[in-house]
Design an enzyme around this catalytic site. Structure first.
Site, PDB file in Angstrom:
ATOM      1  N   THR A  54       0.821  -1.209   0.000  1.00 29.34           N
ATOM      2  CA  THR A  54       0.000   0.000   0.000  1.00 29.34           C
ATOM      3  C   THR A  54       0.854   1.257   0.000  1.00 29.34           C
ATOM      4  O   THR A  54       0.467   2.287  -0.546  1.00 29.34           O
ATOM      5  CB  THR A  54      -0.931  -0.028   1.235  1.00 29.34           C
ATOM      6  OG1 THR A  54      -1.819  -1.129   1.085  1.00 29.34           O
ATOM      7  CG2 THR A  54      -1.744   1.241   1.368  1.00 29.34           C
ATOM      8  N   SER A 100       1.707  -7.511  -0.744  1.00 29.13           N
ATOM      9  CA  SER A 100       2.586  -8.406   0.025  1.00 29.13           C
ATOM     10  C   SER A 100       2.008  -9.806   0.177  1.00 29.13           C
ATOM     11  O   SER A 100       2.725 -10.729   0.535  1.00 29.13           O
ATOM     12  CB  SER A 100       2.906  -7.810   1.388  1.00 29.13           C
ATOM     13  OG  SER A 100       1.804  -7.863   2.249  1.00 29.13           O
ATOM     14  N   THR A 133       1.733  -4.205   4.264  1.00 27.45           N
ATOM     15  CA  THR A 133       1.625  -4.476   5.710  1.00 27.45           C
ATOM     16  C   THR A 133       1.065  -5.863   6.017  1.00 27.45           C
ATOM     17  O   THR A 133       1.279  -6.382   7.106  1.00 27.45           O
ATOM     18  CB  THR A 133       0.715  -3.439   6.395  1.00 27.45           C
ATOM     19  OG1 THR A 133      -0.592  -3.526   5.823  1.00 27.45           O
ATOM     20  CG2 THR A 133       1.262  -2.043   6.263  1.00 27.45           C
ATOM     21  N   ASP A 134       0.346  -6.465   5.043  1.00 25.85           N
ATOM     22  CA  ASP A 134      -0.331  -7.739   5.346  1.00 25.85           C
ATOM     23  C   ASP A 134       0.641  -8.806   5.847  1.00 25.85           C
ATOM     24  O   ASP A 134       0.333  -9.550   6.773  1.00 25.85           O
ATOM     25  CB  ASP A 134      -1.067  -8.268   4.101  1.00 25.85           C
ATOM     26  CG  ASP A 134      -2.317  -7.458   3.801  1.00 25.85           C
ATOM     27  OD1 ASP A 134      -2.651  -6.564   4.600  1.00 25.85           O
ATOM     28  OD2 ASP A 134      -2.965  -7.722   2.763  1.00 25.85           O
TER      29      ASP A 134
HETATM   30  C1  SIN Z   1      -0.264  -5.365   1.096  1.00 23.86           C
HETATM   31  O1  SIN Z   1       0.044  -5.969   2.121  1.00 23.86           O
HETATM   32  O2  SIN Z   1       0.435  -5.371   0.082  1.00 23.86           O
HETATM   33  C2  SIN Z   1      -1.547  -4.625   1.018  1.00 23.86           C
HETATM   34  C3  SIN Z   1      -1.940  -4.025   2.303  1.00 23.86           C
HETATM   35  C4  SIN Z   1      -0.991  -3.009   2.840  1.00 23.86           C
HETATM   36  O3  SIN Z   1       0.117  -2.797   2.398  1.00 23.86           O
HETATM   37  O4  SIN Z   1      -1.411  -2.351   3.830  1.00 23.86           O
END
Ligand code: SIN
Length: 367
Positions: A54, A100, A133-134
């Site tokens: 993100t 991710s 973040t995932d």
């Molecule tokens: C991801 O993990 O690529 C999508 C969600 C995020 O980065 O918050």
């Protein structure tokens, strides 16, 4: 006459106040000054490895939802953060650009190898990995176990895409670069910087689906705070990491297959059976102290006692607390306080070294 006197007086006031009698010229706003130290000290190099997420997401201007993760390249991300280039010489490298959830063990190995290679360069002070973040906590823990440097390696992401109002990525990235060049951050293992907090890779976990304060260190809190470009440390992780682990990626291309079997009421044994039969390792995400039904625990017992080489680890579904070895479950290994997704990583790396359950039990106590 009186009006002329008033006009002259007004002009005098203007002459004294503005330096000229006449129309006030718009002065250009003074440029924001970098901190004095940065003007004189030679800047260190920080390498920023982009993987997407993100933080590199783009969507409808202003909105936080409905965007595409991993669509902005690393150089544009770097260029978009005011003052970033006053902190360090920045070297951006695009390793991946994806959400991710698509990151693989092969990608982790590429990242770890690249960091290990670059870390030999004395001009490089530290590393930042931009990431979704995932699965950020998983990549951070993998690197914590496999990078062979005490230079800071900082993993960072954002909850709002770069095109959102009040995107959180720029400040998270700014603070990460600042931490990566901070001498006090050396030797502390891989860290995540998020929403002004510094967290140990081993303990940190994502705790919300959408708020910007998205990570915490569970029972152990944060290692410290970031305030602009300054780090304030209060804790360190007690577990071994980086240069103090035996895990070596130099000859690896992939990891052994390890699955997570999530226990719940009425969980069918067939799913666990599948993992036991087809994977080298299985983490049971159990209830309570890594517990599962008699059906599941007997299946593990019978499989291991029956001579299977599969290694089973018991973790807890809860974020906090420790799973300890239990005389009733000695066919499996307690995950200590690792959550199931991190226990999976340690088990996979352990299986690159040995299949000996007692040796792997020791790894779970140490790392
Ligand atoms: C991801 O993990 O690529 C999508 C969600 C995020 O980065 O918050």
């Amino acid at each position: 006459m009186f009006k002329r006197f008033l006009a002259i007086m007004l002009c005098l006031v203007l002459v004294l106040g503005l330096g000229a009698c006449g129309e006030k010229k718009e002065e250009p706003a003074p440029a924001a000054e970098p901190a004095p130290a940065e003007e004189t000290e030679e800047l260190k190099t920080v390498v920023i490895l982009g993987t997407g997420g993100t933080i590199a997401g783009s969507g409808t201007a202003g909105k936080t939802q409905g965007y595409t993760a991993g669509s902005i390249d690393i150089q544009s991300l770097i260029d978009g953060v005011p003052g970033l280039d006053t902190l360090a010489n920045l070297q951006g490298e695009q390793v991946l650009n994806t959400a991710s959830d698509n990151v693989t063990a092969k990608d982790w190995i590429v990242l770890a190898k690249r960091i290990n290679e670059l870390a030999k360069d004395d001009n490089i002070a530290g590393f930042v990995i931009t990431h979704g973040t995932d699965t950020l906590e998983e990549t951070a823990y993998f690197l914590d176990l496999t990078v062979k440097t005490d230079k800071p390696v900082i993993c960072v992401g954002a909850m709002r895409p770069a095109t959102a109002t009040s995107a959180d990525g720029p400040m998270n990235l700014y603070q990460s670069v600042a931490l990566a060049r901070t001498p006090e951050a050396r030797g502390k293992g891989v860290m995540i910087v998020f929403s002004d907090g510094i967290y140990a890779a081993r303990e940190v976990t994502k705790v919300t689906t959408y708020k910007t304060d998205a990570f915490n260190g569970r029972d152990f809190g944060a290692l410290g705070y970031m305030v602009d470009d300054k780090a304030y440390f209060y804790n360190t992780s007690a577990k071994k990491h980086t240069v103090d682990t035996p895990f070596d990626v130099s000859e690896l291309e992939d990891l052994p297959k390890v699955g997570v079997a999530y226990f719940h009421i009425d969980a069918e044994p067939e799913m666990l059976q599948y993992y036991l039969d087809n994977y080298e390792g299985v983490v049971v995400a159990g209830a309570g102290n890594g517990s599962s039904s008699t059906l599941w625990s007997n299946l593990v017992k019978d499989t291991v006692d029956g001579g299977s080489e599969v290694v089973v680890v018991r973790a807890g579904r809860m974020d906090n607390g420790i799973v300890t070895d239990n005389a009733n479950y000695m066919q499996s290994i307690a995950a200590n306080n690792l959550n199931p997704q991190k226990a999976r990583i340690l088990l996979a790396l352990a299986l690159t070294q040995t299949k000996d359950r007692e040796q792997i039990r020791e790894y779970f106590a140490e790392y």
